[in-house]
Design a protein around this motif. Structure first.
Motif, PDB file in Angstrom:
ATOM      1  N   GLN B 350       0.840  -1.258   0.020  1.00  0.00           N
ATOM      2  CA  GLN B 350      -0.064   0.010   0.202  1.00  0.00           C
ATOM      3  C   GLN B 350       0.779   1.333  -0.003  1.00  0.00           C
ATOM      4  OE1 GLN B 350      -0.908   2.443   2.286  1.00  0.00           O
ATOM      5  NE2 GLN B 350      -2.718   3.431   0.996  1.00  0.00           N
ATOM      6  N   LEU B 353       2.179   1.804  -3.555  1.00  0.00           N
ATOM      7  CA  LEU B 353       1.221   1.868  -4.414  1.00  0.00           C
ATOM      8  C   LEU B 353       0.368   3.179  -4.301  1.00  0.00           C
ATOM      9  CD1 LEU B 353      -0.228  -1.768  -4.834  1.00  0.00           C
ATOM     10  CD2 LEU B 353       0.998  -0.552  -6.459  1.00  0.00           C
ATOM     11  N   ALA B 354       0.285   3.777  -3.365  1.00  0.00           N
ATOM     12  CA  ALA B 354      -0.394   4.787  -2.844  1.00  0.00           C
ATOM     13  C   ALA B 354       0.416   5.976  -3.601  1.00  0.00           C
ATOM     14  CB  ALA B 354      -0.784   5.209  -1.538  1.00  0.00           C
ATOM     15  N   ALA B 382      -3.722  -5.500  -9.141  1.00  0.00           N
ATOM     16  CA  ALA B 382      -3.543  -5.248 -10.583  1.00  0.00           C
ATOM     17  C   ALA B 382      -4.545  -4.858 -11.568  1.00  0.00           C
ATOM     18  CB  ALA B 382      -2.703  -6.592 -11.047  1.00  0.00           C
ATOM     19  N   GLY B 383      -5.662  -5.207 -10.901  1.00  0.00           N
ATOM     20  CA  GLY B 383      -6.921  -4.785 -11.714  1.00  0.00           C
ATOM     21  C   GLY B 383      -7.498  -3.396 -11.265  1.00  0.00           C
ATOM     22  N   PHE B 384      -6.535  -2.697 -10.438  1.00  0.00           N
ATOM     23  CA  PHE B 384      -6.991  -1.352 -10.374  1.00  0.00           C
ATOM     24  C   PHE B 384      -5.863  -0.350 -10.526  1.00  0.00           C
ATOM     25  CE2 PHE B 384      -6.852   2.376  -7.537  1.00  0.00           C
ATOM     26  CZ  PHE B 384      -7.592   3.143  -7.953  1.00  0.00           C
ATOM     27  N   TYR B 385      -4.558  -0.623 -10.082  1.00  0.00           N
ATOM     28  CA  TYR B 385      -3.333   0.217 -10.152  1.00  0.00           C
ATOM     29  C   TYR B 385      -2.853   0.067 -11.843  1.00  0.00           C
ATOM     30  CZ  TYR B 385      -3.397   1.139  -5.326  1.00  0.00           C
ATOM     31  OH  TYR B 385      -3.653   1.685  -3.812  1.00  0.00           O
ATOM     32  N   ARG B 386      -2.278   1.210 -12.155  1.00  0.00           N
ATOM     33  CA  ARG B 386      -2.226   1.086 -13.649  1.00  0.00           C
ATOM     34  C   ARG B 386      -0.803   0.611 -13.663  1.00  0.00           C
ATOM     35  NH1 ARG B 386      -3.834   7.043 -14.301  1.00  0.00           N
ATOM     36  NH2 ARG B 386      -6.202   6.726 -14.306  1.00  0.00           N
ATOM     37  N   ARG B 418      -3.395  -7.620 -17.453  1.00  0.00           N
ATOM     38  CA  ARG B 418      -2.804  -7.019 -16.459  1.00  0.00           C
ATOM     39  C   ARG B 418      -1.615  -8.299 -15.866  1.00  0.00           C
ATOM     40  NH1 ARG B 418      -2.668  -2.448 -16.826  1.00  0.00           N
ATOM     41  NH2 ARG B 418      -2.083  -2.373 -14.355  1.00  0.00           N
TER      42      ARG B 418
ATOM     43  N   ARG C  75     -12.809  -0.119 -12.050  1.00  0.00           N
ATOM     44  CA  ARG C  75     -11.282  -0.552 -11.364  1.00  0.00           C
ATOM     45  C   ARG C  75     -10.660  -0.695 -12.817  1.00  0.00           C
ATOM     46  NH1 ARG C  75     -11.489  -5.670 -11.166  1.00  0.00           N
ATOM     47  NH2 ARG C  75      -9.529  -6.119  -9.868  1.00  0.00           N
ATOM     48  N   MET C  76     -11.200  -1.538 -13.829  1.00  0.00           N
ATOM     49  CA  MET C  76     -10.468  -2.186 -14.765  1.00  0.00           C
ATOM     50  C   MET C  76      -9.876  -0.998 -15.712  1.00  0.00           C
ATOM     51  SD  MET C  76      -8.822  -5.051 -15.766  1.00  0.00           S
ATOM     52  CE  MET C  76      -9.719  -6.553 -15.768  1.00  0.00           C
ATOM     53  N   HIS C  78      -9.680   2.118 -15.075  1.00  0.00           N
ATOM     54  CA  HIS C  78      -8.838   2.752 -14.676  1.00  0.00           C
ATOM     55  C   HIS C  78      -7.409   2.002 -14.669  1.00  0.00           C
ATOM     56  CE1 HIS C  78      -6.024   4.061 -10.904  1.00  0.00           C
ATOM     57  NE2 HIS C  78      -6.618   5.191 -11.187  1.00  0.00           N
ATOM     58  N   ALA C  79      -7.240   0.761 -14.246  1.00  0.00           N
ATOM     59  CA  ALA C  79      -5.959   0.133 -14.757  1.00  0.00           C
ATOM     60  C   ALA C  79      -5.486   0.197 -16.116  1.00  0.00           C
ATOM     61  CB  ALA C  79      -6.162  -1.291 -14.337  1.00  0.00           C
ATOM     62  N   GLY C  81      -5.857   2.654 -17.777  1.00  0.00           N
ATOM     63  CA  GLY C  81      -5.317   4.120 -18.117  1.00  0.00           C
ATOM     64  C   GLY C  81      -6.169   4.916 -17.929  1.00  0.00           C
ATOM     65  N   ALA C  82      -7.406   4.768 -18.063  1.00  0.00           N
ATOM     66  CA  ALA C  82      -8.425   5.919 -18.074  1.00  0.00           C
ATOM     67  C   ALA C  82      -8.513   6.686 -16.753  1.00  0.00           C
ATOM     68  CB  ALA C  82      -9.988   5.216 -18.015  1.00  0.00           C
ATOM     69  N   GLU C  83      -8.964   7.923 -16.944  1.00  0.00           N
ATOM     70  CA  GLU C  83      -9.181   8.683 -15.725  1.00  0.00           C
ATOM     71  C   GLU C  83     -10.660   8.754 -15.144  1.00  0.00           C
ATOM     72  OE1 GLU C  83      -5.654   9.751 -14.843  1.00  0.00           O
ATOM     73  OE2 GLU C  83      -7.486  10.878 -13.799  1.00  0.00           O
ATOM     74  N   LEU C  84     -10.678   8.382 -13.908  1.00  0.00           N
ATOM     75  CA  LEU C  84     -12.193   8.316 -13.364  1.00  0.00           C
ATOM     76  C   LEU C  84     -13.110   9.451 -13.534  1.00  0.00           C
ATOM     77  CD1 LEU C  84     -11.687   6.662 -10.067  1.00  0.00           C
ATOM     78  CD2 LEU C  84     -12.026   5.497 -12.228  1.00  0.00           C
ATOM     79  N   ASP C 324      -6.022   3.028  -2.282  1.00  0.00           N
ATOM     80  CA  ASP C 324      -5.294   4.304  -3.090  1.00  0.00           C
ATOM     81  C   ASP C 324      -5.797   5.503  -2.324  1.00  0.00           C
ATOM     82  OD1 ASP C 324      -4.418   5.996  -4.872  1.00  0.00           O
ATOM     83  OD2 ASP C 324      -5.001   5.118  -6.772  1.00  0.00           O
ATOM     84  N   THR C 325      -5.068   5.770  -1.619  1.00  0.00           N
ATOM     85  CA  THR C 325      -5.754   7.136  -0.636  1.00  0.00           C
ATOM     86  C   THR C 325      -5.648   8.474  -1.337  1.00  0.00           C
ATOM     87  OG1 THR C 325      -3.343   7.122   0.147  1.00  0.00           O
ATOM     88  CG2 THR C 325      -4.966   6.327   1.555  1.00  0.00           C
ATOM     89  N   ASN C 327      -6.473   8.347  -4.779  1.00  0.00           N
ATOM     90  CA  ASN C 327      -7.623   8.309  -5.435  1.00  0.00           C
ATOM     91  C   ASN C 327      -8.937   8.789  -4.603  1.00  0.00           C
ATOM     92  OD1 ASN C 327      -8.555   7.303  -8.320  1.00  0.00           O
ATOM     93  ND2 ASN C 327      -9.870   5.977  -7.130  1.00  0.00           N
ATOM     94  N   ALA C 335     -14.542   3.420  -5.649  1.00  0.00           N
ATOM     95  CA  ALA C 335     -14.217   3.795  -6.770  1.00  0.00           C
ATOM     96  C   ALA C 335     -13.229   2.950  -7.318  1.00  0.00           C
ATOM     97  CB  ALA C 335     -13.531   5.267  -6.979  1.00  0.00           C
ATOM     98  N   GLY C 336     -13.093   1.618  -6.557  1.00  0.00           N
ATOM     99  CA  GLY C 336     -12.375   0.602  -7.285  1.00  0.00           C
ATOM    100  C   GLY C 336     -11.125   0.206  -6.437  1.00  0.00           C
ATOM    101  N   SER C 337     -10.812   1.025  -5.511  1.00  0.00           N
ATOM    102  CA  SER C 337      -9.438   0.583  -4.809  1.00  0.00           C
ATOM    103  C   SER C 337      -9.677  -0.212  -3.592  1.00  0.00           C
ATOM    104  CB  SER C 337      -8.715   1.719  -4.752  1.00  0.00           C
ATOM    105  OG  SER C 337      -8.599   2.508  -3.578  1.00  0.00           O
TER     106      SER C 337
END
Lengths: 479, 479, 479
Positions: B350, B353-354, B382-386, B418, C75-76, C78-79, C81-84, C324-325, C327, C335-337
């Motif tokens: 965490q 990644l954060a 991996a399904g969230f963080y780029r 991913r 989430r996916m 975002h992973a 590459g998309a911006e929320l 993801d603090t 995010n 929102a996916g994290s």
């Protein structure tokens, strides 16, 4: 529940049960299974009372034979709403049942038979009913009495006496589980009886003597000393008494000791600390932490003893015993509420393995109900240390899919030859053949898959299937 | 063991090996596999010595090529009873073997070939024997010498020289694993050699420089400073020296740094605390706890460096190295007794990644031998963080069923895109093609199942199979 | 990526999707599935906003209906590459989208559709697109606008109004998830509306009121007191207020309370300690440890309340929220994290189960994302305690293979009748039918395998398949 309406068909067990369903793979599996299905049963770890075989008296009734002693069955009927007192359990374990009580317990089983769908208990019952008793009705509220009658009638016949069944089942070795204080009179009686040719051997199970923080331990230590003829007033005497009783067990045929503590720790203590904790425990002044440190120490000590006397060491750790404390008070232990907990082996076994893990006299078989350790910890260790073998699935996971998961998780790292061979671990004497048969079917199925994927030739699979029920258990358990 | 009697048949590898056994599904898998089987091999993480390719000299003998350097093989032969000294290992690792010793080691392998049944080691050997050497006999005591002769003869031929094999195997990129002090002369030599067209790149592996509580660390820090031309007498110099060596590696083609600590922690320290611990370690006064805090800090620091220089960061944590301490003393490291331990990633990663988990310059690939984290921790992250990708199964679990479990546990949460693409992670140069081929077969098999269940169209499966060995590893490893 | 080139075929959903691929087994599965596919949907745990059904207004646009509220999808993307902010999320959650923004978000989904290959999200989308909207194009950059148009057009039609869909989906019960402060006006409105015959019931979700160390808790306690009309200035008042709100929820149709803390602890405190911590928390002086001790205490208190008011208790523990603090600050929660962590149940639930685990009024359903506890902890407990049931896979593991693993790991110990029946747990209203249908297909597939292995008769399988979507959820959730 509407569930019950399905149970009208006739009970049947299919010759291909548990084999792969794809025809080409099933053909291979059939051939592999055919080669092992009639081989003798080696049962190096069970809980059958040896006195049954000494007495060789007819079993009392269907419920007290097939239901009351079997916590696999009790637990699910309890979950389904049954009172254990209606299933033959009293405050200290099983009680004698009159016919009305036995019939009532039996009816509860049959009425709730749908609860067992998908479980091995149903599989074992179905097979035992058909193959041992010739029953053709599916258990249900409607058929409960008729099945009871049929089983009860069979039990009066000579071919259902314990020794006749022992022979019919093709059991070549049966190891029981015994207390260090036990005089092993039944085992001696059987060994000396010229009319009984089976091999029934004890197993040394010293758990309660090694857990110093248990209530009443000091009395046990004294009793141990008396039985061993050694003064257990100090640590040296305690060790000598244990070694003495191991010798006594070995003289009565034992090939292994069995151990089940809450964790798998093996960190040895230095002598002074072991002596200090032992003395404190005799005075009733031991802490929980000291008790834990001591039983961990004793696992390494047990391995040391094994390098001298050669008794195989089996570990079955990480069960929270008597989780339902209320139930424990009302019905005693082994009534269905023992629940597994997570276990760690890599760090825990390191002290023992670094000392004795490659010793030619030590065989260590490690069992688990925590499946996560198979590929991560047990298979990597058994694939390196000469002494260590991975035990087959035990208790809750002695079940078709769980056994498949075991092979899938262990084989790729440790192969087949670093595993233990099947153990039934059961109190349910009549289920022994179907349990071993289930294992043989599942191993045939797994090997057939490897053949079908071109990872093994059928010759290799056949040799392996045979080894799994002959050379492997004989070598691992020194039989 | 009776086991050996099976090994008389001729060695064969089936064209459909590892593909689904059900005909309709196999047909799909065959088509998917056909599309990828001949594509170039991208090997972004291996342990092949680059000097072999520089020297391009014939390999010495079958044992020292195929057996002695490969701890996958050593461990099982050791478990089966062999002495490592009979397998070509001396006190500091592999030793040179004369022909008698090489033949003896080879014979031990062949005699114990049944131990590997069901393991990928047998699969890789079978395939290598057949496809690389044209061997037709199953290894056994009887065939050991004949196979030895056949392999030994082949190794004298020009088409078995390292560079010829590199080309024959179709390797487009091979990443080695290298020490920060390494001058990377072999990599430079290969890059500058107009007669060699392969791409062989180093990987920055700084573990021992980041573990401050290791014996001898202070000397390492000084050496690092010397090689980097930076004074490592304080923390700032140490960081600069690491950044300098990373730059040097990058200039020599490196695309990634690799990290293997006992845990996956990434908690950064504030600067003053990092400086304090660093200074204490130089004085030899660091505690185990401080050492652990520092290597965790350095994982976040490494991620920060990666956001600047772009080196991909691969993590391989949670292995208890040299579990058999006795064996370590006698035969050195990498002799088969490294054992995995449980790992935790959600909390551990965490902090990293954060901070950096969505940074466009960071790619973090996380590998595990603890399969429990796939569906619970790695795939959700991996399904969230780029930046984060799930590494494919590694080491003990680079095996057919384990790879199937990996896809089954990861794909439903993280999909295919991913994940990392295959890495072979091997010292066994000759097994590289069969390892990559195994992965392609298994991915084809998995994708064919999805098609057969109507979860993917065959077009989608085909595009994915192709991406898994082309676009995905190229993108993840910036190749 | 080359990946995209595959997505030209026409979108289709096969009638046999997810059923076994082997013809003989598939035939059985088809018959089992046919028996359940059209049965009403019981949804005892979802996150659909009840106001949608009260208002019964057309849904705004494709993106804000199908994409923005669904963190599985966000989430996916975002992973990838998309911006929320390009997917319809603002600082406090979903925002209203104009058509350009909605089209842009929709296009991102379609362009990245390959990321979802192998995931249930693709499966649910494919099915929803085909079966609800009649779409025939595979989503891609090229088809994004056409699909958008088709969905947008459909949403204007009366048969796509919320109530029409509710009816078309065959939902017999839908439980929402609600805050204890909620006045449940939408539920009351629906219950009192003679034109709406569906049953939409609230669920009591008090997490934030039970975590005393959360910022702002003291204010929540006061609000709770106000809404309940009870002075929450001391612990007794707090308990009374919770009991009061539970009663209010029950009067509005609630059958369960839902609980999601970081661990599964249930250790009760003695009254004085509970009072002390409560008072400290009101003063803002509570520690993290005290907060944790208190929420564990409140789990046992909740079980006690349940023995009185009968609300079923569902546990969904062990998620690290807002991992993801960064995010979280930018886009708010959900929102996916949120990432799972390991969980322990055997020791954690013991205090609760020993007190109330066999109480006839308590039903406890335990859900997990940590699959390791299925065979080790949950199935053994549910196979003994009368109150306890194992919840079906949730969230990340509500997926075809994960559900197969669940049945494989749980059934052999706990059977089918100690599990919960399916819950969809979704914010994605339009996916409810395909989620329940997926579960029915997978249960048919699993049961068919048992039939094919001769572990169940087809009659038994049929009765079980039916029970799993009728009697079991009705009994477990007291519907």
């Amino acid at each position: 529940m509407g569930a019950m309406s399905a149970t009208q068909a006739s009970l049947d067990v299919h010759p291909d049960r548990l084999l792969p369903t794809q025809p080409e793979v099933r053909d291979v599996a059939r051939r592999l299974y055919a080669a092992t299905k009639d081989l003798p049963i080696i049962s190096p770890h069970s809980h059958v009372p040896p006195q049954w075989l000494v007495d060789n008296k007819p079993f009392a009734d269907p419920a007290s034979l097939l239901l009351t002693p079997d916590h696999y069955v009790l637990r699910m009927l309890h979950a389904g709403g049954a009172e254990l007192s209606d299933l033959g359990r009293g405050p200290d374990g099983p009680v004698e049942l009159d016919e009305a009580a036995a019939r009532k317990a039996w009816r509860i089983l049959c009425e709730n038979y749908h609860l067992f769908r998908g479980t091995p208990v149903k599989y074992w019952f179905d097979t035992t009913f058909v193959e041992v008793f010739g029953i053709t009705q599916v258990p249900s509220a409607e058929t409960a009495d008729a099945i009871y009658d049929q089983v009860a009638e069979a039990l009066t016949r000579p071919e259902f006496l314990p020794r006749a069944l022992f022979e019919r089942f093709g059991i070549s070795v049966l190891a029981t589980t015994d207390d260090p204080l036990d005089d092993l009179a039944p085992h001696r009686a059987l060994a000396e009886d010229p009319t009984f040719s089976g091999r029934v051997i004890p197993t040394f199970r010293p758990d309660r003597f090694l857990e110093l923080a248990r209530p009443g331990w000091a009395d046990l230590a004294r009793e141990l000393g008396e039985v061993a003829g050694v003064d257990t007033g100090d640590y040296a005497g305690y060790i000598a008494a244990l070694e003495n009783r191991r010798r006594y067990f070995k003289e009565h045929g034992a090939v292994s000791s069995d151990h089940s503590h809450l964790d798998a720790g093996t960190q040895p203590l230095d002598l002074a600390e072991a002596e200090r904790i032992y003395a404190a425990a005799l005075r009733g002044e031991v802490t929980v932490e000291e008790g834990r440190a001591f039983h961990r120490h004793m696992m390494s000590e047990t391995a040391r003893m094994a390098t001298q006397d050669g008794l195989v060491m089996t570990l079955h750790p990480a069960v929270y015993r008597n989780h339902d404390t209320d139930n424990l008070e009302r019905y005693g232990a082994d009534a269905g509420s023992d629940i597994p907990v997570t276990v760690e082996f890599t760090k825990a076994l390191q002290p023992l393995l670094a000392r004795y893990g490659n010793h030619p006299n030590l065989t260590l078989v490690v069992f688990t109900i925590d499946e996560t350790v198979y590929s991560r910890e047990l298979a990597p260790m058994a694939g390196f240390y000469r002494s260590m073998h991975v035990g087959v699935p035990w208790w809750f996971i002695d079940a078709p899919e769980a056994i498949r998961r075991f092979r899938g998780a262990v084989t790729e790292t440790a192969g087949f030859y670093r595993t233990s061979g099947f153990i039934d671990d059961t109190r349910a004497f009549l289920s022994i053949p179907t349990r071993h048969d289930m294992s043989r079917r599942l191993d045939a199925a797994y090997l057939a898959e490897l053949v079908a994927q071109h990872r093994l030739t059928e010759d290799e699979a056949l040799a392996t299937a045979n080894d799994l029920v002959t050379t492997i258990p004989k070598k691992v358990f020194k039989l």
